[in-house]
Design a protein around this motif. Structure first.
Motif, PDB file in Angstrom:
ATOM      1  N   SER A 108       0.848  -1.149   0.108  1.00  0.00           N
ATOM      2  CA  SER A 108      -0.046  -0.040  -0.176  1.00  0.00           C
ATOM      3  C   SER A 108       0.946   1.290   0.025  1.00  0.00           C
ATOM      4  N   HIS A 109       1.910   1.147   0.871  1.00  0.00           N
ATOM      5  CA  HIS A 109       2.937   2.356   1.069  1.00  0.00           C
ATOM      6  C   HIS A 109       4.092   1.609   1.819  1.00  0.00           C
ATOM      7  N   LEU A 110       4.801   2.569   2.276  1.00  0.00           N
ATOM      8  CA  LEU A 110       6.266   2.288   2.740  1.00  0.00           C
ATOM      9  C   LEU A 110       6.245   2.694   3.999  1.00  0.00           C
ATOM     10  N   HIS A 111       5.429   3.281   4.794  1.00  0.00           N
ATOM     11  CA  HIS A 111       5.373   3.760   6.182  1.00  0.00           C
ATOM     12  C   HIS A 111       6.011   2.436   6.985  1.00  0.00           C
ATOM     13  N   TRP A 112       6.485   2.673   8.076  1.00  0.00           N
ATOM     14  CA  TRP A 112       7.064   1.663   8.902  1.00  0.00           C
ATOM     15  C   TRP A 112       6.352   0.489   9.320  1.00  0.00           C
ATOM     16  N   HIS A 188      -5.181   9.056  -0.989  1.00  0.00           N
ATOM     17  CA  HIS A 188      -4.541  10.264  -0.320  1.00  0.00           C
ATOM     18  C   HIS A 188      -3.886   9.813   1.122  1.00  0.00           C
ATOM     19  N   HIS A 189      -2.723  10.006   1.185  1.00  0.00           N
ATOM     20  CA  HIS A 189      -1.948   9.729   2.357  1.00  0.00           C
ATOM     21  C   HIS A 189      -0.629  10.188   2.183  1.00  0.00           C
ATOM     22  N   SER A 190       0.044  10.471   3.317  1.00  0.00           N
ATOM     23  CA  SER A 190       1.375  11.084   3.303  1.00  0.00           C
ATOM     24  C   SER A 190       2.543  10.257   2.651  1.00  0.00           C
TER      25      SER A 190
END
Ligand SMILES: [Zn+2]
Ligand SMILES: [Zn+2]
Lengths: 320, 116
Positions: A108-112, A188-190
């Protein structure tokens, strides 16, 4: 397809303290009301029947990791949160039973909280394994290598023995993995995030986490309605209340249970799984949020067919 | 998002010092745009008149998150100068305010004539 939840918590892994377990035991004993049971199995049957989920069970505390079973010759896994470690161990068992050591990940994304399980993913050390990492982010490989740099972790990425491939996809362009059609949707996300739609045999499952539905961008609602269209299961980020997402926690990148219900209604989806649970929530808090969401669905259903609202927990399996 | 836009009614009236806007029907994905447009207009009218605004919900069946988000946008537009009070929600709407936690964001009173 079959969806298996290995990690359902948002942001940070959590574990129950002794106090939490003791409170559950005490409640169970009160419910038993002095009954006696012949053996543990009989006691378990009673507990299963008469206690609520927050007492008899637990939602778990591992971060985002969801398996989509149903591709030919490969495992499909959404995100690499701390739940990935358990999946990796289980996949060894299945490989011993004849499953090929092939893994396709969808980030989904690369956040921790969505990649922290990867350094503990045993199959990455298997020279016979192939690991393909699909992402909407061009910097997915950088993120995975960086979290294994010496300052953060003792084992560098280059020591891993599996054969790796990173594939970057454009939203809206459908591709095939082991007979499953996969499509991304920008969210929409950081630093951006992406939702995934998995389709096989006329069935569709959606993985949409860490996605804020902005109050003043209703145009993007139409894009999500189309992305969720007629889905059999929609896994949605429902971390906060709507009130929080428009006030204190605005721009924190997450969504609410009521927006998830409304999107699923508009898309004529059949089932919604609440996901990415707030780490400060107790089992009772999550259970209450689930009950409130079921009630909200009834209140705004009007003449639509019912949308089934389930609450994801670590270990849940859902047939799609 | 076009044919059903007529499904939401809207009335504006004066009640002493206050301006009252009253949606009639339901606010969902087919009617939220017209609801939002009416809200914006009545906020501007209240601001121009220096009048507090009351949204009379007694004829509203319910609103989904689309309507709730329109309320937040309206309040941002209104700012501190034009207080907005929600009045006379039915039981269903009260539950929706509680579940969404909007009961913590807006002043909600039992009837339109309640002290705003
Ligand atoms: Zn997250
Ligand atoms: Zn995130």
């Amino acid at each position: 397809m079959r969806v298996r939840f290995w990690g359902t918590r948002g942001s940070l892994p959590v574990a129950p303290t002794a106090e939490v377990i003791q409170a559950k035991i005490a409640q169970a004993l009160v419910a038993a009301g002095g009954r006696s049971f012949a053996d543990a199995a009989e006691a378990d049957a009673f507990a299963r029947q008469s206690l609520d989920f927050a007492t008899y069970g637990a939602y778990g505390g591992a971060t985002s990791c969801v398996e989509i079973e149903g591709a030919e010759g490969t495992f499909l896994i959404c995100d690499m949160g701390s739940g990935l470690r358990e999946f990796g161990i289980d996949s060894f068992r299945r490989i011993a039973g004849g499953h090929p050591p092939a893994y396709h990940f969808f980030l989904s994304h690369l956040h921790w909280d969505h990649i922290m399980g990867f350094p503990f993913f045993g199959p990455a050390f298997n020279p016979a394994a192939t690991i393909v990492i699909h992402s909407g982010h061009a910097d997915a490989e950088t993120a995975l290598r960086r979290q294994q740099e010496e300052i953060s972790f003792p084992v560098p990425f280059d020591w891993l023995r599996a054969k790796f491939e990173f594939v970057v996809h454009k939203p809206g362009e459908t591709f095939d993995v082991g007979g499953v059609a996969v499509t991304l949707c920008a969210q929409h996300h950081s630093h951006d995030s992406y939702g995934y739609r998995f389709e096989k045999g006329g069935r569709a499952a959606i993985y949409s986490t860490d996605s804020e539905h902005k109050i003043d961008n209703m145009e993007s609602e139409a894009a999500f309605e189309a992305f969720f269209k007629d889905a059999d299961l929609v896994i949605c980020d429902t971390m906060y209340s709507l009130g929080d997402t428009v006030s204190l926690k605005q721009d924190w990148g997450h969504s609410s249970n009521v927006v998830a219900v409304d999107l699923c209604h508009a898309a004529h989806a059949r089932r919604l799984a609440l996901f990415h649970h707030e780490p400060t929530y107790t089992d009772a808090d999550i259970q209450r949020m689930h009950a409130e969401t079921v009630r909200y669905e009834e209140l705004v259903r009007a003449d639509r067919p019912a949308l089934e609202v389930i609450c994801a927990y670590d270990g849940l399996e859902v047939a799609v | 998002m076009s044919g059903a836009l007529m499904d939401l009614g809207w009335e504006v009236r004066r009640a002493g010092e206050r301006l009252v806007g009253a949606p009639i029907g339901r606010v969902d994905e087919t009617t939220w745009e017209v609801f939002s447009a009416h809200l914006t207009a009545v906020v501007r009218e209240a601001a121009a008149a220096g009048a507090p605004l009351v949204i009379d919900l007694s004829a509203l069946e319910y609103m989904s998150s689309r309507g709730l988000r329109a309320l937040t946008i309206a309040r941002r537009e209104a700012g501190e100068a034009t207080p907005i009070t929600l009045a006379a929600p039915n039981e269903r709407m009260r539950e929706i305010f509680a579940i969404s936690r909007y009961d913590k964001l807006f002043k909600i009173v039992d009837d339109v004539d309640a002290d705003a």
